[in-house]
Design a protein around this motif. Structure first.
Motif, mmCIF file in Angstrom:
data_model
loop_
_atom_site.group_PDB
_atom_site.id
_atom_site.type_symbol
_atom_site.label_atom_id
_atom_site.label_comp_id
_atom_site.label_asym_id
_atom_site.label_seq_id
_atom_site.Cartn_x
_atom_site.Cartn_y
_atom_site.Cartn_z
ATOM 1 N N GLY A 93 0.795 -1.219 0.000
ATOM 2 C CA GLY A 93 0.000 0.000 0.000
ATOM 3 C C GLY A 93 0.824 1.264 0.000
ATOM 4 N N CYS A 94 2.127 1.160 0.266
ATOM 5 C CA CYS A 94 2.998 2.340 0.258
ATOM 6 C C CYS A 94 3.144 2.859 -1.169
ATOM 7 N N TRP A 95 2.923 4.160 -1.355
ATOM 8 C CA TRP A 95 3.086 4.764 -2.674
ATOM 9 C C TRP A 95 4.567 4.979 -2.972
ATOM 10 N N LEU A 96 4.992 4.542 -4.151
ATOM 11 C CA LEU A 96 6.369 4.699 -4.605
ATOM 12 C C LEU A 96 6.387 5.410 -5.953
ATOM 13 N N TYR A 97 7.498 6.062 -6.221
ATOM 14 C CA TYR A 97 7.709 6.756 -7.490
ATOM 15 C C TYR A 97 9.173 6.600 -7.863
ATOM 16 N N TYR A 98 9.455 6.482 -9.145
ATOM 17 C CA TYR A 98 10.860 6.421 -9.550
ATOM 18 C C TYR A 98 11.090 7.209 -10.828
ATOM 19 N N CYS A 99 12.268 7.808 -10.912
ATOM 20 C CA CYS A 99 12.696 8.520 -12.109
ATOM 21 C C CYS A 99 14.216 8.627 -12.080
ATOM 22 N N TYR A 100 14.773 9.332 -13.050
ATOM 23 C CA TYR A 100 16.216 9.522 -13.161
ATOM 24 C C TYR A 100 16.543 11.003 -12.964
ATOM 25 N N ASN A 101 17.842 11.304 -12.810
ATOM 26 C CA ASN A 101 18.220 12.714 -12.741
ATOM 27 C C ASN A 101 17.945 13.392 -14.079
ATOM 28 N N ALA A 102 17.724 14.699 -14.018
ATOM 29 C CA ALA A 102 17.309 15.509 -15.171
ATOM 30 C C ALA A 102 15.915 15.111 -15.664
ATOM 31 N N GLU A 103 15.090 14.578 -14.755
ATOM 32 C CA GLU A 103 13.678 14.299 -15.012
ATOM 33 C C GLU A 103 12.856 14.968 -13.916
ATOM 34 N N TYR A 104 11.683 15.505 -14.303
ATOM 35 C CA TYR A 104 10.901 16.337 -13.396
ATOM 36 C C TYR A 104 9.428 15.946 -13.493
ATOM 37 N N LEU A 105 8.854 15.553 -12.370
ATOM 38 C CA LEU A 105 7.453 15.145 -12.338
ATOM 39 C C LEU A 105 6.533 16.361 -12.355
ATOM 40 N N PHE A 106 5.547 16.320 -13.254
ATOM 41 C CA PHE A 106 4.469 17.304 -13.267
ATOM 42 C C PHE A 106 3.149 16.550 -13.268
ATOM 43 N N TYR A 107 2.201 17.057 -12.495
ATOM 44 C CA TYR A 107 0.864 16.468 -12.454
ATOM 45 C C TYR A 107 -0.136 17.623 -12.423
ATOM 46 N N PRO A 108 -1.407 17.378 -12.698
ATOM 47 C CA PRO A 108 -2.372 18.482 -12.738
ATOM 48 C C PRO A 108 -2.363 19.305 -11.453
ATOM 49 N N PHE A 109 -2.248 20.619 -11.602
ATOM 50 C CA PHE A 109 -2.324 21.574 -10.505
ATOM 51 C C PHE A 109 -1.185 21.409 -9.496
ATOM 52 N N CYS A 110 -0.030 20.920 -9.972
ATOM 53 C CA CYS A 110 1.080 20.656 -9.048
ATOM 54 C C CYS A 110 1.642 21.925 -8.421
ATOM 55 N N GLU A 111 1.342 23.079 -8.978
ATOM 56 C CA GLU A 111 1.837 24.333 -8.415
ATOM 57 C C GLU A 111 1.168 24.658 -7.076
ATOM 58 N N THR A 112 -0.024 24.133 -6.852
ATOM 59 C CA THR A 112 -0.766 24.465 -5.633
ATOM 60 C C THR A 112 -1.160 23.246 -4.811
ATOM 61 N N ARG A 113 -0.959 22.054 -5.341
ATOM 62 C CA ARG A 113 -1.358 20.840 -4.627
ATOM 63 C C ARG A 113 -0.188 19.877 -4.551
ATOM 64 N N ARG A 202 5.321 5.221 -18.846
ATOM 65 C CA ARG A 202 5.995 4.633 -17.687
ATOM 66 C C ARG A 202 5.029 4.660 -16.516
ATOM 67 N N VAL A 203 4.811 3.536 -15.885
ATOM 68 C CA VAL A 203 3.980 3.502 -14.682
ATOM 69 C C VAL A 203 4.896 3.861 -13.515
ATOM 70 N N ALA A 204 5.093 5.162 -13.308
ATOM 71 C CA ALA A 204 6.109 5.634 -12.375
ATOM 72 C C ALA A 204 5.581 5.842 -10.963
ATOM 73 N N LEU A 205 4.273 5.940 -10.800
ATOM 74 C CA LEU A 205 3.640 6.095 -9.493
ATOM 75 C C LEU A 205 2.779 4.869 -9.230
ATOM 76 N N PHE A 206 3.019 4.193 -8.108
ATOM 77 C CA PHE A 206 2.303 2.942 -7.860
ATOM 78 C C PHE A 206 2.377 2.584 -6.382
ATOM 79 N N ARG A 207 1.469 1.712 -5.967
ATOM 80 C CA ARG A 207 1.457 1.227 -4.584
ATOM 81 C C ARG A 207 2.149 -0.126 -4.515
#
Length: 289
Positions: A93-113, A202-207
């Protein structure tokens, strides 16, 4: 916090893997390490883990906020192996995320949420994974930025993305709610890209879950994790804006001299804002407003 090895982190750092979200940042080289880690700290991840060689330096302010794990990300499947070890050690159930350097996650409304807010909503919709699209970034002026990496001069493709049905290798039938996505400079310069590396999904966000296994093609052995939406409506998706393909193409002797510029008539300056990605259809807000 510094650890002696990945195994040390998995043992002594196990309490960090109870709920999440935990960001695993795999650092392959010394390009934009600090900006990558700062970006994901600002997203609101509860823990940010930097898996990187000892020889790479970190600014003191960043080093104080992340968990540093000695790790060589360059061998084939090293990243996949590490993610699978973290999955096995994490509380289901723990949420995990993975990426590499020089990569930046953006999701809807990430500036305020925060990413925690987003995943809480996603979990309420009975989703255990989130599809992310890897959107290629590249420097607009390769003369000024020969590595193809520039935060200030970053560009992206505003069109040229497409999807194909993903077939079940056993039955030959299309898999339900699964697609292979293509586009960006991996598509425009595909003659220099190995076929296995051309997809941008890429399924980068998952439980984490018992028995869950990540494959080298960024998909999981649990097929529902690989779907872009639930059966009844559209779900949230996110984007990972990445210089990784551009810097590899300019670093590779077989492609660097063939590519004088990554810009074309459908290039646009990257605005470093989720609204641009939403307007271009490069991620989906689903029912989250």
């Amino acid at each position: 916090m510094m650890y002696a090895s990945l195994e040390d982190f998995l043992q002594t750092g196990k309490p960090l893997l109870r709920k999440g979200p935990v960001a695993l940042i795999f650092i392959e080289d010394e390009v934009e390490i600090a900006t990558t880690l700062r970006h994901h700290l600002n997203c609101g991840f509860k823990q940010v883990v930097a898996l990187m060689p000892d020889a790479f330096a970190l600014p003191p302010d960043v080093e104080a906020l992340v968990h540093r794990v000695p790790y060589d990300c360059t061998p084939p499947e090293a990243v996949t192996d590490a993610v699978n070890k973290v999955i096995a050690a994490a509380t289901p159930g723990c949420w995990l995320y993975y990426c590499y350097n020089a990569e930046y996650l953006f999701y809807p409304f990430c500036e305020t949420r925060s990413v925690t807010e987003m995943l809480s909503f996603h979990m309420e919709e009975r989703r255990a994974a989130m599809l992310t699209y890897v959107i290629d970034l590249y420097a607009g002026d390769l003369t000024a930025h020969p590595t193809a990496v520039s935060i200030e001069d970053a560009c992206l493709d505003r069109s040229g993305y497409y999807a194909q049905g993903r077939k079940d290798p056993t039955t030959g039938e299309p898999r339900d709610r699964q697609l292979d996505f293509f586009g960006g400079i991996r598509w425009r310069h595909e003659e220099h890209i190995p076929e296995a590396s051309r997809k941008i999904d890429r399924v980068a966000l998952f439980r984490a879950d018992k028995g869950l296994v990540l494959h080298p093609d960024h998909t999981f052995n649990a097929q529902e994790y690989n779907t872009y939406a639930c059966p009844w409506h559209h779900n949230l998706t996110a984007a990972i804006c990445s210089f990784r393909a551009a810097k590899a193409l300019k670093r590779n002797p077989g492609s660097t001299f063939d590519i004088k510029s990554f810009k074309w008539h459908n290039s646009a300056p990257f605005e470093w804002h989720s609204r641009q990605l939403l307007d271009l259809g490069l991620m989906e807000p689903g029912q989250w407003f």
